[in-house]
Structure formats: C-alpha cells, structure tokens
Design a protein around this motif. Structure first.
Motif, short mmCIF file in Angstrom:
data_model
loop_
_atom_site.label_atom_id
_atom_site.label_comp_id
_atom_site.label_asym_id
_atom_site.label_seq_id
_atom_site.Cartn_x
_atom_site.Cartn_y
_atom_site.Cartn_z
N GLY A 58 42.79 27.46 39.60
CA GLY A 58 43.04 28.98 39.91
C GLY A 58 42.78 29.26 41.44
N GLN A 256 37.09 28.94 38.11
CA GLN A 256 38.38 29.72 38.08
C GLN A 256 38.87 29.52 36.78
OE1 GLN A 256 40.09 27.72 41.34
NE2 GLN A 256 38.72 28.78 42.76
N ARG A 259 42.23 31.01 36.53
CA ARG A 259 42.58 32.31 36.97
C ARG A 259 42.55 32.67 38.43
NH1 ARG A 259 37.23 33.86 33.08
NH2 ARG A 259 36.61 32.13 34.38
N LYS A 260 43.35 33.79 38.98
CA LYS A 260 43.26 34.34 40.13
C LYS A 260 42.08 35.43 40.04
CE LYS A 260 47.80 33.21 41.59
NZ LYS A 260 48.95 33.83 42.49
N THR A 292 43.99 38.83 38.54
CA THR A 292 43.65 39.42 37.36
C THR A 292 42.09 39.94 37.21
OG1 THR A 292 43.29 37.23 36.32
CG2 THR A 292 45.48 38.01 36.23
#
Length: 349
Positions: A58, A256, A259-260, A292
C-alpha cells in the motif's frame, strides 16, 4: 476628427481599459494568501534506508496545503469555494520575508524528520544516537532585547554557559530568571560561535524569556543510515507519517497491508502527536489521491480554551466534518501517539 475615427479611438480605449483590468485582477498581489488542498504524496519516494526497502503493497502518504499569494481574481474565487480560505499575510508568514519564511519551514521539517527517525528506531528496538546541538531561532519577537544580535537560523547552544539537551531545559532555566536580568546567550552562525548579553523580557505575567520562537536542532545517528529528502515540503506536520514510513522500513513489518493511509500531525521525542493547521485541506488532498484512512491528531481541549474560543474544533473534529462532506468513504481516525496509530493499523482490516 471624423465620427468614425472617434468611434475607433473609443473602442481602443475600452479594449485597453479591459486589458488593464484583467491584468490587475490576475496579477496584482494582495496582502493575503489563499490556502487550498495541496498534494498527498507516497512517502516511499522520500525515505531511503539501505538494505531496508518498503515491504508494503500500500502506501503511507504525506499531505500538504497549497499556499499562494492572493490576486483580486483568485480572492473572489476563494470567497465562492467553501474549502478555500483566505489568510492575512502576517498570519501566514509571521511578518517575515518569503525567503525567511521558507527557511523557517525547512528548519521545522528537518527537526520533524529527526524526531521521526529517533522515534521509529526506538519503537523498532534499533539503536539510535541523538546529539542535541541546541535550538534553532525561528523568529525574534519585536520586544526582544536580543533583536539585531540573534537572527533567524542561528542555533543557541548555551545560556549563561549552560548547555541543555532539550528545548524545555533551556526554557525552564531561563524562565526561572527575573525580567530584566542580563542573560549571556551563546549561538552558532555559519560555523562560528558568538556570545551576546542582553536583558530578559516579560513573555507572560509569570514568565521571562529571550523573546524568540524556536525548534530543536539535533543530530540523529543510526545504523543503517536513514536518508529523507522532503523536496519542497516544509513545516513540522509530516512528523507522524514520516515516523510510520521509517518504522515500517526498519522493522520490516507491513502496516499498510495494501491500504492507502494518509494523515498529518507533529511528532515529539516521546512519540506524541500534535495538532497542525489546514487539516481540512489535507483531508481533501488525501481523498483525491485515493486514501481510505486518514490519521488526525486529537488533543482534548481544556476548559479554558472552550471558555474563550467559541466553536473550538479539534483537528479530529474538523477532519471528520470535512470528510463527511468532501471525502465520502474515508475513515478519519483520531490519534494521540505514534503507538496508537500503529495499534490501529495492526488491528484493523
């Protein structure tokens, strides 16, 4: 002069007036700045640790506020767009020149990066050595007796011959002296050490001081060495996100998990997260970049603040309110410390 000639001259005059008006509206600088959402950048490109690449799939993202001097046309536009704000020039720069303001922001950024490295390495159980050099002078207040002797960019290394290993140490020592007491300040400028003596001024009803704004100047040594290039970014607000990025790389622990993750907040030596400005713009910037999760500092307001600042909003409250309107689907997470942010990432899918 013929009527047709007068008509041509009149049209030429009208066109010139319009050109001058448009030029004024687009180019004439006003004594104010417009704050707008900036960028949300992947920190993987900022942080390099030899032998320790980022294991995550991410991204950790540092967010920024775009700041530009207002012109008449952009001033009117800012009045019409809810998430843009207009700030007085002195409130933004503290009355400093653009060059000095940029220099101060770089001092803040370097201090923030140093704290981030130290906190990340300690949390990863890795050795880190901090050598406290002194305090950067970021601004000399108009009422300071040291004005003209000490300048922005100087590093104060001793007061009355005493060196301390924290800014709080200097502040505590100076605060015990009486207003008007002479204080010998030793400072370093361009590699040379100087000493100047002037009297202390009153900062508050119960405290004396030099009359400066400051931040820490320290040297952080680690193995392996951490190289951080912040580019054009300045200020201390990236502390939390730099700490997360460095920690992930040095520990090899993927926080991560695809995920961002964006966020903001200062970081201190104990890993506490502090509030910053422009968080509403940073939430929008993060959303535009696909984040997110957004970490927002949360400091519980005191009764005194609530009493005298009507409608006070914490960073977290403003970030959550902004996300609800402009960043649907983004989870705004309140954090008070680096450990709390790590705990959230480890225990949330």
């Amino acid at each position: 002069m013929k009527r047709q000639d007068r008509r041509i001259l009149r049209w030429i005059g009208v066109i010139l007036a319009l050109v001058l008006f448009v030029g004024w509206a687009l180019l004439w600088p006003l004594n104010s700045y417009i704050e707008a959402p900036g960028n949300a950048s992947n920190l993987r490109s900022f942080v390099k640790i030899k032998g320790h690449p980022d294991p995550g799939k991410g991204s950790f993202m540092i967010t920024s506020v775009a700041l530009q001097q207002a012109r008449p046309a952009t001033y009117v536009m800012a009045k019409m767009v809810p998430y843009l704000s207009i700030e007085k020039a002195d409130d933004v720069t503290g009355g400093q020149s653009s060059a000095t303001f940029d220099r101060v922001q770089k001092f803040y950024m370097q201090s923030s990066i140093n704290e981030a490295i130290a906190v990340a390495f300690r949390q990863a159980g890795r050795p880190v050595h901090k050598k406290y050099l002194g305090i950067y002078v970021l601004q000399v207040q108009p009422n300071s007796k040291f004005k003209g002797a000490i300048r922005v960019g100087d590093t104060i290394t001793k007061v009355n011959g005493h060196h301390f290993n924290t800014a709080q140490g200097y502040q505590k020592y100076i605060g015990k002296q009486k207003v008007g007491t002479p204080l010998a300040v030793t400072y370093r400028r361009n590699g040379h050490e100087h000493t100047t003596t002037h009297r202390l001024v009153r900062l508050t009803s119960s405290r004396s001081g030099i009359g400066i704004m400051l931040t820490n100047n320290m040297q952080v040594t680690t193995k392996p060495r951490v190289v951080v290039d912040p580019g054009q970014l300045g200020g201390p607000s990236g502390g939390l996100m730099f700490t997360l990025q460095i920690y992930q790389q040095i520990s090899g622990h993927d926080l991560q998990r695809g995920r961002k993750v964006a966020g903001t907040g200062t970081i201190d030596a104990d890993g506490h997260v502090g509030e910053i400005g422009g968080i509403d713009k940073k939430v929008i910037a993060a959303h535009r970049a696909g984040a997110t999760i957004f970490f927002a500092p949360y400091i519980k307001p005191t009764k005194l603040i609530l009493k005298y600042e009507e409608g006070h909003q914490t960073n977290y409250q403003l970030a959550k309110k902004t996300a609800k309107k402009y960043a649907p689907g983004m989870k705004v997470v309140p954090v008070t410390s680096f450990k709390q942010a790590v705990h959230y990432l480890e225990n949330t899918k």
